[in-house]
Design a protein around this motif. Structure first.
Motif, PDB file in Angstrom:
ATOM      1  N   CYS A  26       0.220  -1.507   0.384  1.00  0.00           N
ATOM      2  CA  CYS A  26       0.158  -0.249   0.229  1.00  0.00           C
ATOM      3  C   CYS A  26       0.528   1.275  -0.050  1.00  0.00           C
ATOM      4  CB  CYS A  26      -1.152  -0.270   1.168  1.00  0.00           C
ATOM      5  SG  CYS A  26      -2.061  -1.444   0.935  1.00  0.00           S
ATOM      6  N   VAL A  27       1.941   1.607  -0.076  1.00  0.00           N
ATOM      7  CA  VAL A  27       3.004   2.093  -0.154  1.00  0.00           C
ATOM      8  C   VAL A  27       2.402   3.460  -1.517  1.00  0.00           C
ATOM      9  CG1 VAL A  27       5.673   2.929  -0.976  1.00  0.00           C
ATOM     10  CG2 VAL A  27       5.713   1.432   1.098  1.00  0.00           C
ATOM     11  N   PRO A  28       2.287   3.322  -2.562  1.00  0.00           N
ATOM     12  CA  PRO A  28       1.673   4.390  -3.476  1.00  0.00           C
ATOM     13  C   PRO A  28       0.740   4.635  -2.643  1.00  0.00           C
ATOM     14  CG  PRO A  28       1.503   1.726  -4.559  1.00  0.00           C
ATOM     15  CD  PRO A  28       1.744   1.049  -3.183  1.00  0.00           C
ATOM     16  N   LEU A  29      -0.178   4.597  -1.606  1.00  0.00           N
ATOM     17  CA  LEU A  29      -0.921   5.155  -1.323  1.00  0.00           C
ATOM     18  C   LEU A  29      -0.428   6.648  -0.232  1.00  0.00           C
ATOM     19  CD1 LEU A  29      -3.429   2.548  -0.447  1.00  0.00           C
ATOM     20  CD2 LEU A  29      -3.633   4.587  -2.000  1.00  0.00           C
ATOM     21  N   LEU A  30       0.648   6.325   0.409  1.00  0.00           N
ATOM     22  CA  LEU A  30       2.072   6.407   1.234  1.00  0.00           C
ATOM     23  C   LEU A  30       2.652   7.460   0.351  1.00  0.00           C
ATOM     24  CD1 LEU A  30       1.547   4.425   3.793  1.00  0.00           C
ATOM     25  CD2 LEU A  30       0.401   6.363   3.571  1.00  0.00           C
ATOM     26  N   GLY A  31       3.045   7.748  -0.933  1.00  0.00           N
ATOM     27  CA  GLY A  31       3.656   8.625  -1.452  1.00  0.00           C
ATOM     28  C   GLY A  31       5.236   8.735  -1.767  1.00  0.00           C
ATOM     29  N   PRO A  64       0.986  10.906   3.118  1.00  0.00           N
ATOM     30  CA  PRO A  64       0.218  10.190   2.618  1.00  0.00           C
ATOM     31  C   PRO A  64      -0.030  11.070   0.703  1.00  0.00           C
ATOM     32  CG  PRO A  64      -0.551  10.926   4.657  1.00  0.00           C
ATOM     33  CD  PRO A  64       0.649  11.463   4.309  1.00  0.00           C
ATOM     34  N   ALA A  65      -0.611  10.319  -0.156  1.00  0.00           N
ATOM     35  CA  ALA A  65      -1.000  10.953  -1.716  1.00  0.00           C
ATOM     36  C   ALA A  65      -2.339  11.984  -0.861  1.00  0.00           C
ATOM     37  CB  ALA A  65      -1.534   9.603  -2.162  1.00  0.00           C
ATOM     38  N   ASP A  66      -2.756  12.879  -2.175  1.00  0.00           N
ATOM     39  CA  ASP A  66      -4.183  13.138  -2.024  1.00  0.00           C
ATOM     40  C   ASP A  66      -5.206  12.364  -2.654  1.00  0.00           C
ATOM     41  OD1 ASP A  66      -6.170  15.156  -2.508  1.00  0.00           O
ATOM     42  OD2 ASP A  66      -4.612  16.104  -3.219  1.00  0.00           O
ATOM     43  N   PRO A  67      -6.148  12.344  -1.597  1.00  0.00           N
ATOM     44  CA  PRO A  67      -7.128  11.567  -1.754  1.00  0.00           C
ATOM     45  C   PRO A  67      -7.924  10.709  -2.925  1.00  0.00           C
ATOM     46  CG  PRO A  67      -8.080  12.191   0.108  1.00  0.00           C
ATOM     47  CD  PRO A  67      -6.437  12.843  -0.279  1.00  0.00           C
ATOM     48  N   SER A  68      -7.772  12.621  -4.332  1.00  0.00           N
ATOM     49  CA  SER A  68      -7.857  13.227  -4.847  1.00  0.00           C
ATOM     50  C   SER A  68      -7.595  11.992  -6.035  1.00  0.00           C
ATOM     51  CB  SER A  68      -8.530  14.292  -5.624  1.00  0.00           C
ATOM     52  OG  SER A  68      -7.163  15.084  -5.494  1.00  0.00           O
ATOM     53  N   ASP A  69      -6.166  12.034  -5.562  1.00  0.00           N
ATOM     54  CA  ASP A  69      -5.496  11.151  -7.056  1.00  0.00           C
ATOM     55  C   ASP A  69      -5.365   9.524  -6.845  1.00  0.00           C
ATOM     56  OD1 ASP A  69      -3.530  13.612  -7.360  1.00  0.00           O
ATOM     57  OD2 ASP A  69      -2.926  13.051  -5.930  1.00  0.00           O
ATOM     58  N   VAL A  70      -6.340   9.504  -5.566  1.00  0.00           N
ATOM     59  CA  VAL A  70      -6.678   8.097  -5.707  1.00  0.00           C
ATOM     60  C   VAL A  70      -7.916   7.746  -6.743  1.00  0.00           C
ATOM     61  CG1 VAL A  70      -7.130   5.276  -4.565  1.00  0.00           C
ATOM     62  CG2 VAL A  70      -5.910   7.830  -3.201  1.00  0.00           C
ATOM     63  N   LEU A  87      -7.003   4.435   5.846  1.00  0.00           N
ATOM     64  CA  LEU A  87      -6.594   2.932   6.001  1.00  0.00           C
ATOM     65  C   LEU A  87      -4.687   2.621   5.681  1.00  0.00           C
ATOM     66  CD1 LEU A  87      -9.196   1.098   4.563  1.00  0.00           C
ATOM     67  CD2 LEU A  87      -8.987   1.571   6.761  1.00  0.00           C
ATOM     68  N   ALA A  88      -4.757   2.942   4.634  1.00  0.00           N
ATOM     69  CA  ALA A  88      -2.884   3.438   4.319  1.00  0.00           C
ATOM     70  C   ALA A  88      -2.175   4.185   5.744  1.00  0.00           C
ATOM     71  CB  ALA A  88      -2.532   3.577   2.707  1.00  0.00           C
ATOM     72  N   ARG A  89      -2.954   4.830   5.806  1.00  0.00           N
ATOM     73  CA  ARG A  89      -2.115   6.006   7.065  1.00  0.00           C
ATOM     74  C   ARG A  89      -2.079   5.302   8.227  1.00  0.00           C
ATOM     75  NH1 ARG A  89       1.900   9.642   7.347  1.00  0.00           N
ATOM     76  NH2 ARG A  89       2.315   9.886   9.254  1.00  0.00           N
ATOM     77  N   ARG A  90      -3.404   4.791   8.585  1.00  0.00           N
ATOM     78  CA  ARG A  90      -3.249   4.036   9.836  1.00  0.00           C
ATOM     79  C   ARG A  90      -2.386   2.274   9.895  1.00  0.00           C
ATOM     80  NH1 ARG A  90      -8.206  -0.228  10.554  1.00  0.00           N
ATOM     81  NH2 ARG A  90      -7.996  -0.439  13.573  1.00  0.00           N
ATOM     82  N   MET A  91      -2.215   1.992   9.584  1.00  0.00           N
ATOM     83  CA  MET A  91      -1.587   0.871   8.976  1.00  0.00           C
ATOM     84  C   MET A  91       0.310   1.221   9.081  1.00  0.00           C
ATOM     85  SD  MET A  91      -2.212  -1.430   5.453  1.00  0.00           S
ATOM     86  CE  MET A  91      -2.739  -0.863   4.117  1.00  0.00           C
ATOM     87  N   LEU A  92       0.231   2.645   9.299  1.00  0.00           N
ATOM     88  CA  LEU A  92       2.063   3.028   8.688  1.00  0.00           C
ATOM     89  C   LEU A  92       1.396   3.310  10.260  1.00  0.00           C
ATOM     90  CD1 LEU A  92       4.887   4.095   8.228  1.00  0.00           C
ATOM     91  CD2 LEU A  92       3.575   6.097   7.280  1.00  0.00           C
ATOM     92  N   ASP A  93       0.628   4.374  11.145  1.00  0.00           N
ATOM     93  CA  ASP A  93       1.055   4.666  12.209  1.00  0.00           C
ATOM     94  C   ASP A  93       0.941   3.567  13.474  1.00  0.00           C
ATOM     95  OD1 ASP A  93       0.812   7.535  11.258  1.00  0.00           O
ATOM     96  OD2 ASP A  93      -0.745   7.587  11.044  1.00  0.00           O
ATOM     97  N   SER A 114      -6.272  -3.854   7.310  1.00  0.00           N
ATOM     98  CA  SER A 114      -6.899  -2.772   6.364  1.00  0.00           C
ATOM     99  C   SER A 114      -6.528  -2.974   4.714  1.00  0.00           C
ATOM    100  CB  SER A 114      -5.399  -1.436   7.003  1.00  0.00           C
ATOM    101  OG  SER A 114      -6.089  -1.232   8.313  1.00  0.00           O
ATOM    102  N   ALA A 115      -5.558  -3.423   4.687  1.00  0.00           N
ATOM    103  CA  ALA A 115      -5.339  -3.785   2.953  1.00  0.00           C
ATOM    104  C   ALA A 115      -6.015  -4.564   2.698  1.00  0.00           C
ATOM    105  CB  ALA A 115      -3.974  -5.380   3.330  1.00  0.00           C
ATOM    106  N   LEU A 116      -6.729  -5.417   2.931  1.00  0.00           N
ATOM    107  CA  LEU A 116      -8.019  -6.214   2.240  1.00  0.00           C
ATOM    108  C   LEU A 116      -9.556  -5.062   1.965  1.00  0.00           C
ATOM    109  CD1 LEU A 116      -8.106  -9.299   3.893  1.00  0.00           C
ATOM    110  CD2 LEU A 116      -8.159  -9.708   1.869  1.00  0.00           C
ATOM    111  N   ARG A 117      -9.418  -4.105   3.239  1.00  0.00           N
ATOM    112  CA  ARG A 117     -10.812  -2.991   2.871  1.00  0.00           C
ATOM    113  C   ARG A 117     -10.038  -2.618   1.918  1.00  0.00           C
ATOM    114  NH1 ARG A 117     -15.628  -1.895   2.149  1.00  0.00           N
ATOM    115  NH2 ARG A 117     -15.822  -0.049   3.129  1.00  0.00           N
ATOM    116  N   ILE A 118      -8.810  -1.858   1.454  1.00  0.00           N
ATOM    117  CA  ILE A 118      -8.413  -0.824   1.471  1.00  0.00           C
ATOM    118  C   ILE A 118      -8.555  -1.320  -0.914  1.00  0.00           C
ATOM    119  CG2 ILE A 118      -6.553  -0.206  -0.002  1.00  0.00           C
ATOM    120  CD1 ILE A 118      -5.122   0.031   2.849  1.00  0.00           C
ATOM    121  N   HIS A 119      -8.317  -3.011  -0.604  1.00  0.00           N
ATOM    122  CA  HIS A 119      -8.431  -3.768  -2.221  1.00  0.00           C
ATOM    123  C   HIS A 119      -9.966  -3.841  -2.427  1.00  0.00           C
ATOM    124  CE1 HIS A 119      -4.102  -4.564  -1.748  1.00  0.00           C
ATOM    125  NE2 HIS A 119      -4.190  -4.570  -3.191  1.00  0.00           N
TER     126      HIS A 119
END
Length: 197
Positions: A26-31, A64-70, A87-93, A114-119
């Protein structure tokens, strides 16, 4: 065994690898770039020295990436992009400061869900919610979308590799994470293009 059972039986290295592999995908979601988590992967080979310092450094590097980029994509609810980034930030935090103890197990669980929910959120064909994520983790995969089922298989594969091979399975586990990151990056890119139309 189901994902829940594999997590319950995993040792500390297996839990750390399971959580880290989910975060890496999920790193792409965290820039982050593809190498940003390598110091933590390297830290799984040793006995956890400098784990906390490495975690702190990586947290500072990831934004984190800008949500609009997703993008919410077709059939989205309009805020799917924001939720996947959170969700990605939650994993990192949630990465524990020490590579040991109960905190590691809690982190692995957070990352798995979180990863399953993201997908699930990134797949326009999946209308499931938290209940269906829980069912998947328990081995009930009927109705799971292709994207969610593939993420579930990757989570299981990482835990099985570590259970069977210990530290020797880390290279293959990293390969599983890398493959999943490429898939997620492509999905995010496709959704962003769709949201711009």
């Amino acid at each position: 065994m189901s994902l829940v059972e594999l997590l319950a039986q995993a040792d500390e290295r297996g839990l750390a690898a399971g959580g880290l592999a989910c975060l890496d995908r999920c790193v792409p979601l965290l820039g982050g770039d593809d190498e940003v988590l390598r110091p933590l992967w390297a830290g799984l080979v040793d006995e956890g020295e400098e784990w906390g310092e490495r975690v702190a450094k990586i947290r500072g590097e990831l934004t984190p990436a800008d949500p609009s980029d997703v993008g919410s994509g077709e059939g989205g609810d309009g805020d799917g992009g924001e939720e996947v980034v959170l969700l990605a930030r939650r994993m990192l935090d949630a990465v524990p400061g020490e590579r040991s103890g109960e905190g590691l197990r809690e982190w692995a669980e957070v990352c798995s869900v979180s990863a399953l929910r993201i997908h699930q959120l990134l797949d326009p064909l999946d209308a499931g919610g938290a209940d269906s994520v829980a069912a998947c983790r328990e081995g009930r995969t009927d109705g799971a979308s292709h994207l969610v089922a593939a993420e579930l298989r990757r989570q299981v594969a990482v835990l099985e590799l570590l259970a069977q091979h210990g530290a020797a399975g880390l290279r293959q586990a990293l390969g599983v994470a890398t493959e999943g990151r490429r898939v997620l990056r492509a999905v995010v890119s496709r959704r962003a293009r769709g949201a711009q139309r």
